[in-house]
Scaffold this motif. Sequence first.
Motif, mmCIF file in Angstrom:
data_model
loop_
_atom_site.group_PDB
_atom_site.id
_atom_site.type_symbol
_atom_site.label_atom_id
_atom_site.label_comp_id
_atom_site.label_asym_id
_atom_site.label_seq_id
_atom_site.Cartn_x
_atom_site.Cartn_y
_atom_site.Cartn_z
ATOM 1 N N THR A 20 -23.895 -15.326 -7.186
ATOM 2 C CA THR A 20 -24.458 -15.595 -5.862
ATOM 3 C C THR A 20 -24.371 -14.365 -4.980
ATOM 4 N N GLY A 24 -27.261 -12.098 -3.228
ATOM 5 C CA GLY A 24 -27.206 -11.926 -1.784
ATOM 6 C C GLY A 24 -27.144 -10.475 -1.366
ATOM 7 N N LYS A 81 -18.087 -17.803 4.274
ATOM 8 C CA LYS A 81 -19.239 -18.427 3.619
ATOM 9 C C LYS A 81 -20.329 -18.768 4.627
ATOM 10 N N ARG A 82 -19.932 -19.329 5.767
ATOM 11 C CA ARG A 82 -20.918 -19.742 6.756
ATOM 12 C C ARG A 82 -21.704 -18.541 7.296
ATOM 13 N N TYR A 84 -22.109 -15.666 5.821
ATOM 14 C CA TYR A 84 -22.889 -15.122 4.712
ATOM 15 C C TYR A 84 -24.197 -15.891 4.525
ATOM 16 N N GLN A 85 -24.111 -17.216 4.551
ATOM 17 C CA GLN A 85 -25.287 -18.054 4.337
ATOM 18 C C GLN A 85 -26.304 -17.913 5.478
ATOM 19 N N LEU A 184 -29.323 -18.430 -1.392
ATOM 20 C CA LEU A 184 -28.871 -19.417 -0.409
ATOM 21 C C LEU A 184 -28.532 -20.736 -1.087
ATOM 22 N N GLY A 187 -25.371 -20.413 -3.105
ATOM 23 C CA GLY A 187 -24.187 -20.282 -2.261
ATOM 24 C C GLY A 187 -23.575 -21.607 -1.878
ATOM 25 N N PHE A 188 -24.416 -22.623 -1.637
ATOM 26 C CA PHE A 188 -23.902 -23.943 -1.283
ATOM 27 C C PHE A 188 -23.022 -24.518 -2.394
#
Length: 459
Positions: A20, A24, A81-82, A84-85, A184, A187-188
């Motif tokens: 991921t 990214g 994570k938040r 990054y997304q 994206l 990533g979740f």
Amino acid sequence: MKNVLEDGLPNPQRLGAILTLALGITVPVLDSSLANVALPTIARDFNASAASSIWIVNAYQLAITVSLLSLASLGEIFGYKRVYQIGLLVFSFTSLGCAMSDSLLSLTVARILQGFGAAAILSVNMAMIKIIYPKKLLARGIATGAIIVSVSASAGPTVAGIILSIASWPWLFAINLPIGIIALCMGFKYLPENPLKNPGRRFDFISSLLNALTFGLFISAISGYAQGVNHHLILAEVVSLIIIGGFYIRRELSRPLPLLPLDLLRIPIFSLSLCTSMCSFAAYTLAFVSLPFFLQNSLRLDAGSTGLLMTAWPLATMLMAPFSGRLVGRYHSGVLGGIGLLIFSSGLFALALLPPDPAHLNIVWRMLLCGAGFGLFQSPNNHTIVSSAPSNRSGGASGLLGTARVLGQTVGAALVALMFNLFLTHGTYASLMLAGTLAVSAAIISITRVMQKPALANI
């Protein structure tokens, strides 16, 4: 259950997470590489000068530089994570704005917005690697990160050459959308949530504004001088920079968790490694931005041939990165970095001394020398920066690492414009000679780290 931040992720989640990250990181790195190769083509389409077209690169780098530390702070507050997304989402859709631009101004504005998305990705990238890999495998994780960047950069010139040979330059930006959406979605599922070590911490809006103004004025003054802007305006920017920057630093010194991690800069080996990174990336950008103009305008090569020739450099970096990562821990990073940067500088000087009509092989071996030297330096240097910072300051360390890299790239791009304005017919030669000098300076700084004791923050 073991703490993710301390012990990393188990396989196969670790593999999914690093894949991921690979996707990214690919989009902003690939995009920068694509834009460099396409600059001469875009300049011709918009009837812009070579020096003014550098703003396509500078606008992107400026947005990243002024926002990267603020976004790293948000990562420590709300989770890596938040941030990054959200960065992936912003970057993917602003790429469409770049593809649809019909003037140099509209493309520059779109690149600024795209840069904010890239900053969110880059600000927490290294911090994400640190929580994905256990401590004993951190060197491998950082080397993997370097390989991902190198693969992305190596793909850039080739992809740019292929696309420009069959389609127009807007497609260079359009390809970011599908890559970003795939990353994206992955990533979740795979990216971990990091335990927040500073609960209750609030985002410092005042420091964020001062940070943006300080770095923005710094870059604007350098770029303005390079572009021949009115000296009175530049003087006003420098005076404002001194006042605002001084107030910003004074404010940060009094805060327990500053936005500008001055606490980390007090670690000598950390600050020296950052300085080495900034100088090396300035040298890298000086060469990578100026070379396409030489290859296309002086040697009359097409965009496809330019992309293929320039692939040799990042390809050598990609091949050297895993070897360099295995040397971490066996030899001092200052020595590895110094040797790598001296090899890098020799390649830069060799490129500057190319004969007027060189054979392709004559260009390629010089590119390979640059790439190999840069690859030998990068992994040990990044490992030193990340490992010398305390665990609860991973976001700040990642933000500073990204800031040093992007600041070096921004300064390098501005210096290309300056060299092109000062040396109208020998701009690439002047850029490469300056790049070689900066690489030698970085090598000297790197070697001085041998005299520093390792930081105990993370041991």
